[in-house]
Scaffold this motif. Sequence first.
Motif, short mmCIF file in Angstrom:
data_model
loop_
_atom_site.label_atom_id
_atom_site.label_comp_id
_atom_site.label_asym_id
_atom_site.label_seq_id
_atom_site.Cartn_x
_atom_site.Cartn_y
_atom_site.Cartn_z
N ALA A 75 0.83 -1.21 0.00
CA ALA A 75 0.00 0.00 0.00
C ALA A 75 0.87 1.25 0.00
CB ALA A 75 -0.94 -0.01 1.20
N LEU A 76 1.95 1.23 0.76
CA LEU A 76 2.87 2.37 0.80
C LEU A 76 3.54 2.57 -0.55
CD1 LEU A 76 4.24 4.57 2.50
CD2 LEU A 76 5.98 2.88 3.09
N ASP A 77 3.96 1.49 -1.20
CA ASP A 77 4.57 1.60 -2.53
C ASP A 77 3.58 2.19 -3.54
OD1 ASP A 77 6.91 0.58 -1.53
OD2 ASP A 77 6.57 -1.46 -2.28
N ALA A 78 2.32 1.77 -3.47
CA ALA A 78 1.29 2.31 -4.37
C ALA A 78 1.06 3.78 -4.09
CB ALA A 78 -0.01 1.53 -4.22
N ARG A 79 1.04 4.17 -2.82
CA ARG A 79 0.85 5.58 -2.45
C ARG A 79 2.00 6.44 -2.97
NH1 ARG A 79 -2.01 9.91 -1.67
NH2 ARG A 79 -1.38 11.20 0.07
N ILE A 80 3.23 5.95 -2.84
CA ILE A 80 4.40 6.69 -3.32
C ILE A 80 4.35 6.82 -4.84
CG2 ILE A 80 6.91 6.56 -3.58
CD1 ILE A 80 7.00 5.47 -0.72
N ALA A 81 3.92 5.78 -5.54
CA ALA A 81 3.80 5.86 -7.00
C ALA A 81 2.75 6.90 -7.39
CB ALA A 81 3.43 4.50 -7.58
N ASP A 82 1.62 6.94 -6.66
CA ASP A 82 0.58 7.95 -6.93
C ASP A 82 1.11 9.37 -6.68
OD1 ASP A 82 -1.18 5.94 -7.56
OD2 ASP A 82 -2.26 6.01 -5.65
N TYR A 145 4.83 33.69 -8.18
CA TYR A 145 5.63 33.05 -7.13
C TYR A 145 5.80 31.57 -7.44
CZ TYR A 145 4.48 37.28 -4.53
OH TYR A 145 4.33 38.57 -4.14
N ALA A 146 6.97 31.04 -7.11
CA ALA A 146 7.22 29.60 -7.21
C ALA A 146 7.00 29.03 -5.81
CB ALA A 146 8.62 29.32 -7.69
N ILE A 147 5.95 28.26 -5.64
CA ILE A 147 5.57 27.72 -4.34
C ILE A 147 5.98 26.25 -4.26
CG2 ILE A 147 3.67 27.35 -2.75
CD1 ILE A 147 4.22 30.31 -3.34
N LYS A 148 6.66 25.89 -3.19
CA LYS A 148 7.06 24.50 -2.98
C LYS A 148 5.91 23.71 -2.35
CE LYS A 148 12.01 25.31 -2.37
NZ LYS A 148 12.35 24.93 -3.70
N LEU A 149 5.77 22.48 -2.82
CA LEU A 149 4.77 21.56 -2.27
C LEU A 149 5.49 20.32 -1.76
CD1 LEU A 149 2.07 21.69 -5.07
CD2 LEU A 149 2.06 22.95 -2.94
N ASN A 150 5.20 19.92 -0.54
CA ASN A 150 5.72 18.68 0.01
C ASN A 150 4.56 17.70 0.04
OD1 ASN A 150 6.72 16.55 1.47
ND2 ASN A 150 7.69 17.81 3.02
N LEU A 151 4.58 16.74 -0.90
CA LEU A 151 3.45 15.82 -1.05
C LEU A 151 3.48 14.68 -0.03
CD1 LEU A 151 3.42 15.63 -4.94
CD2 LEU A 151 2.14 17.17 -3.46
N GLY A 152 4.57 14.55 0.69
CA GLY A 152 4.71 13.47 1.65
C GLY A 152 5.69 12.44 1.15
N HIS A 153 6.23 11.65 2.04
CA HIS A 153 7.20 10.61 1.72
C HIS A 153 8.38 11.19 0.94
CE1 HIS A 153 4.46 7.60 3.25
NE2 HIS A 153 3.50 8.12 2.50
N GLU A 154 8.82 12.39 1.33
CA GLU A 154 9.98 13.08 0.77
C GLU A 154 9.83 13.38 -0.72
OE1 GLU A 154 13.45 10.85 1.86
OE2 GLU A 154 12.90 10.86 3.98
N ILE A 155 8.61 13.54 -1.20
CA ILE A 155 8.36 13.90 -2.59
C ILE A 155 7.97 15.38 -2.61
CG2 ILE A 155 6.94 13.50 -4.63
CD1 ILE A 155 6.66 10.60 -3.65
N GLU A 156 8.79 16.18 -3.27
CA GLU A 156 8.55 17.61 -3.33
C GLU A 156 8.47 18.06 -4.78
OE1 GLU A 156 11.51 19.61 -1.02
OE2 GLU A 156 10.66 18.93 0.87
#
Length: 170
Positions: A75-82, A145-156
């Motif tokens: 489930a975590l791998d699928a979430r990271i892929a999404d 403005y360039a806004i940073k997004l942190n989507l979770g699991h170190e994906i920015e």
Amino acid sequence: MQTKLKHRNQTLKGKHGGMLLVLTEDVQNLGKQGDVVEVKAGYGRNYLLPRGMATVPTAHNLRLLERYKIRVRQALDARIADLKALSAQLANMAGITIEANANDEGHLYGSVGVAEIAKGLVTKGMPIEAEMVRLEGPIKETGIYAIKLNLGHEIETEVKVAVIKSQEKK
């Protein structure tokens, strides 16, 4: 380490006289999922076991825990892929425009914050929550403005946000 249990509800004792349990999830200051830990009997019986955070280390429970860990990992791998796919979509997106009340010099009467940026992205079909937006401070002037997004699991990723003066309706 383990001895045969004489009674079904008898728990194993550790070398310090505490109760031996297997953690079914990570517990802060105690251990990670799958660790065999020794805790005081009251803590195990009254807190860990009723909340489903630990179980008695029987062979059956250990097998179930291994299967559960595999499902959680999948489930975590699928979430990271999404999240990686969402990051690619956001990187290819032209950006969003937010209208705000401003004076003629471009100073906003209020400010644009994380909630407005997240709402603007949601209206574009991107499932972004306000906690994902990394903003150093509220935006107080019109501009791009360039806004940073942190989507979770170190994906920015980054997204362009244009703050423009709202057109007055006459």
